[in-house]
Motif scaffolding. Structure first.
Motif, PDB file in Angstrom:
ATOM      1  N   SER A   9     -29.067 116.152 -28.136  1.00 62.21           N
ATOM      2  CA  SER A   9     -29.290 116.709 -29.300  1.00 62.21           C
ATOM      3  C   SER A   9     -28.834 118.216 -29.015  1.00 62.21           C
ATOM      4  O   SER A   9     -29.050 118.667 -28.027  1.00 62.21           O
ATOM      5  N   SER A  10     -28.484 119.050 -30.088  1.00 63.43           N
ATOM      6  CA  SER A  10     -28.161 120.463 -29.979  1.00 63.43           C
ATOM      7  C   SER A  10     -29.387 121.198 -29.644  1.00 63.43           C
ATOM      8  O   SER A  10     -29.358 122.052 -28.651  1.00 63.43           O
ATOM      9  N   LYS A  11     -30.762 120.776 -29.916  1.00 67.25           N
ATOM     10  CA  LYS A  11     -31.762 121.545 -29.709  1.00 67.25           C
ATOM     11  C   LYS A  11     -32.146 121.161 -28.136  1.00 67.25           C
ATOM     12  O   LYS A  11     -32.498 122.013 -27.522  1.00 67.25           O
ATOM     13  N   GLU A  12     -32.001 120.088 -27.501  1.00 62.75           N
ATOM     14  CA  GLU A  12     -32.161 119.567 -26.305  1.00 62.75           C
ATOM     15  C   GLU A  12     -31.279 120.464 -25.393  1.00 62.75           C
ATOM     16  O   GLU A  12     -31.879 120.931 -24.442  1.00 62.75           O
ATOM     17  N   LEU A  13     -29.945 120.416 -25.815  1.00 60.13           N
ATOM     18  CA  LEU A  13     -28.970 121.379 -25.104  1.00 60.13           C
ATOM     19  C   LEU A  13     -29.436 122.697 -24.997  1.00 60.13           C
ATOM     20  O   LEU A  13     -29.367 123.492 -23.846  1.00 60.13           O
ATOM     21  N   HIS A  14     -29.864 123.419 -26.112  1.00 58.30           N
ATOM     22  CA  HIS A  14     -30.290 124.685 -26.219  1.00 58.30           C
ATOM     23  C   HIS A  14     -31.657 124.881 -25.134  1.00 58.30           C
ATOM     24  O   HIS A  14     -31.633 125.682 -24.449  1.00 58.30           O
ATOM     25  N   ASP A  15     -32.458 123.937 -25.424  1.00 55.84           N
ATOM     26  CA  ASP A  15     -33.806 124.146 -24.529  1.00 55.84           C
ATOM     27  C   ASP A  15     -33.394 124.256 -22.966  1.00 55.84           C
ATOM     28  O   ASP A  15     -33.933 124.941 -22.013  1.00 55.84           O
ATOM     29  N   ASP A  26     -30.388 134.215 -15.160  1.00 56.66           N
ATOM     30  CA  ASP A  26     -29.076 134.361 -15.387  1.00 56.66           C
ATOM     31  C   ASP A  26     -28.973 134.991 -16.746  1.00 56.66           C
ATOM     32  O   ASP A  26     -28.822 134.637 -17.858  1.00 56.66           O
ATOM     33  N   VAL A  27     -28.772 136.443 -16.649  1.00 58.02           N
ATOM     34  CA  VAL A  27     -28.750 137.236 -17.617  1.00 58.02           C
ATOM     35  C   VAL A  27     -27.438 137.043 -18.128  1.00 58.02           C
ATOM     36  O   VAL A  27     -27.237 137.484 -19.544  1.00 58.02           O
ATOM     37  N   GLY A  28     -26.306 137.003 -17.509  1.00 56.24           N
ATOM     38  CA  GLY A  28     -25.035 136.876 -18.120  1.00 56.24           C
ATOM     39  C   GLY A  28     -24.933 135.697 -19.179  1.00 56.24           C
ATOM     40  O   GLY A  28     -24.245 135.926 -20.166  1.00 56.24           O
ATOM     41  N   PHE A  29     -25.627 134.728 -18.806  1.00 55.59           N
ATOM     42  CA  PHE A  29     -25.563 133.682 -19.815  1.00 55.59           C
ATOM     43  C   PHE A  29     -26.529 133.868 -21.151  1.00 55.59           C
ATOM     44  O   PHE A  29     -25.873 133.905 -22.150  1.00 55.59           O
ATOM     45  N   LEU A  30     -27.456 134.502 -20.974  1.00 56.04           N
ATOM     46  CA  LEU A  30     -28.234 134.804 -21.794  1.00 56.04           C
ATOM     47  C   LEU A  30     -27.426 135.959 -23.035  1.00 56.04           C
ATOM     48  O   LEU A  30     -27.509 135.980 -24.200  1.00 56.04           O
ATOM     49  N   TRP A  31     -26.899 137.051 -22.168  1.00 60.90           N
ATOM     50  CA  TRP A  31     -25.838 137.799 -23.107  1.00 60.90           C
ATOM     51  C   TRP A  31     -24.799 137.385 -23.760  1.00 60.90           C
ATOM     52  O   TRP A  31     -24.659 137.409 -24.856  1.00 60.90           O
ATOM     53  N   ARG A  32     -24.113 136.208 -23.080  1.00 63.67           N
ATOM     54  CA  ARG A  32     -23.101 135.622 -23.790  1.00 63.67           C
ATOM     55  C   ARG A  32     -23.746 134.834 -24.944  1.00 63.67           C
ATOM     56  O   ARG A  32     -23.276 134.706 -26.124  1.00 63.67           O
ATOM     57  N   LEU A  33     -24.833 134.245 -24.984  1.00 62.73           N
ATOM     58  CA  LEU A  33     -25.403 133.575 -25.977  1.00 62.73           C
ATOM     59  C   LEU A  33     -25.929 134.600 -27.180  1.00 62.73           C
ATOM     60  O   LEU A  33     -25.535 134.328 -28.185  1.00 62.73           O
ATOM     61  N   LEU A  79     -21.251 126.276 -26.231  1.00 58.90           N
ATOM     62  CA  LEU A  79     -21.685 127.061 -25.180  1.00 58.90           C
ATOM     63  C   LEU A  79     -22.622 126.502 -24.322  1.00 58.90           C
ATOM     64  O   LEU A  79     -22.397 126.569 -23.130  1.00 58.90           O
ATOM     65  N   TYR A  80     -23.677 125.788 -24.596  1.00 63.01           N
ATOM     66  CA  TYR A  80     -24.776 125.186 -24.065  1.00 63.01           C
ATOM     67  C   TYR A  80     -24.007 124.241 -23.081  1.00 63.01           C
ATOM     68  O   TYR A  80     -24.565 124.020 -21.967  1.00 63.01           O
ATOM     69  N   LEU A  81     -23.072 123.267 -23.506  1.00 64.14           N
ATOM     70  CA  LEU A  81     -22.499 122.195 -22.713  1.00 64.14           C
ATOM     71  C   LEU A  81     -21.850 122.763 -21.672  1.00 64.14           C
ATOM     72  O   LEU A  81     -21.807 122.389 -20.315  1.00 64.14           O
ATOM     73  N   ASP A  82     -20.914 123.706 -21.939  1.00 63.40           N
ATOM     74  CA  ASP A  82     -20.355 124.457 -20.855  1.00 63.40           C
ATOM     75  C   ASP A  82     -20.966 125.023 -19.600  1.00 63.40           C
ATOM     76  O   ASP A  82     -20.847 124.902 -18.576  1.00 63.40           O
ATOM     77  N   TYR A  83     -22.140 125.771 -20.301  1.00 62.45           N
ATOM     78  CA  TYR A  83     -23.073 126.279 -19.342  1.00 62.45           C
ATOM     79  C   TYR A  83     -23.707 125.186 -18.416  1.00 62.45           C
ATOM     80  O   TYR A  83     -23.861 125.319 -17.209  1.00 62.45           O
ATOM     81  N   ARG A  85     -22.751 122.171 -17.928  1.00 59.17           N
ATOM     82  CA  ARG A  85     -21.812 121.744 -16.933  1.00 59.17           C
ATOM     83  C   ARG A  85     -21.319 122.446 -15.552  1.00 59.17           C
ATOM     84  O   ARG A  85     -21.489 121.948 -14.640  1.00 59.17           O
ATOM     85  N   ARG A  86     -21.269 123.578 -15.857  1.00 60.44           N
ATOM     86  CA  ARG A  86     -20.875 124.765 -14.709  1.00 60.44           C
ATOM     87  C   ARG A  86     -22.065 124.799 -13.957  1.00 60.44           C
ATOM     88  O   ARG A  86     -22.011 124.822 -12.705  1.00 60.44           O
ATOM     89  N   SER A  87     -23.401 124.814 -14.231  1.00 59.79           N
ATOM     90  CA  SER A  87     -24.590 124.736 -13.639  1.00 59.79           C
ATOM     91  C   SER A  87     -24.634 123.642 -12.571  1.00 59.79           C
ATOM     92  O   SER A  87     -25.302 123.881 -11.326  1.00 59.79           O
ATOM     93  N   ASP A  88     -24.271 122.403 -13.246  1.00 61.79           N
ATOM     94  CA  ASP A  88     -24.351 121.199 -12.390  1.00 61.79           C
ATOM     95  C   ASP A  88     -23.187 121.132 -11.359  1.00 61.79           C
ATOM     96  O   ASP A  88     -23.382 119.969 -10.557  1.00 61.79           O
ATOM     97  N   ALA A  89     -22.350 121.615 -11.562  1.00 64.44           N
ATOM     98  CA  ALA A  89     -20.840 121.382 -10.727  1.00 64.44           C
ATOM     99  C   ALA A  89     -21.328 121.922  -9.203  1.00 64.44           C
ATOM    100  O   ALA A  89     -22.117 122.814  -8.644  1.00 64.44           O
TER     101      ALA A  89
END
Length: 89
Positions: A9-15, A26-33, A79-83, A85-89
């Motif tokens: 769910s979107s909530k699970e992705l957010h969390d 990861d301040v960069g991701f938090l700032w993008r969010l 945004l959550y999915l992209d982040y 996926r990149r984190s697990d690459a």
């Protein structure tokens, strides 16, 4: 990641994304969010909230905490999915 992120769910992705960003500082991701939240709120039919967020940093921080809820989370889903996926690459 073995698990298919699309099934969450979107909530699970957010969390997951916010928890990972906090854990890894990861301040960069938090700032993008934070920058994406006003547009997501406008797209979700909350333009008044989006305008308030742009004007007030404290409102934006509050929205960061609650950005995993309802239609706003759905708008931020890519945004959550992209982040994640990149984190697990």
């Amino acid at each position: 990641m073995v698990e298919d992120l699309e099934t969450l769910s979107s909530k699970e992705l957010h969390d997951r994304a916010v928890e990972r960003a906090m854990r890894h500082v990861d301040v960069g991701f938090l700032w993008r969010l934070l920058k994406a939240i006003p547009a997501a709120e406008a797209a979700s039919g909350h333009p008044d909230q989006a305008e308030a967020d742009i004007s007030h940093l404290s409102a934006m921080l509050n929205e960061l905490v609650h950005s995993g809820e309802s239609d706003v989370a759905d708008a931020l889903r890519p945004l959550y999915l992209d982040y994640l996926r990149r984190s697990d690459a």
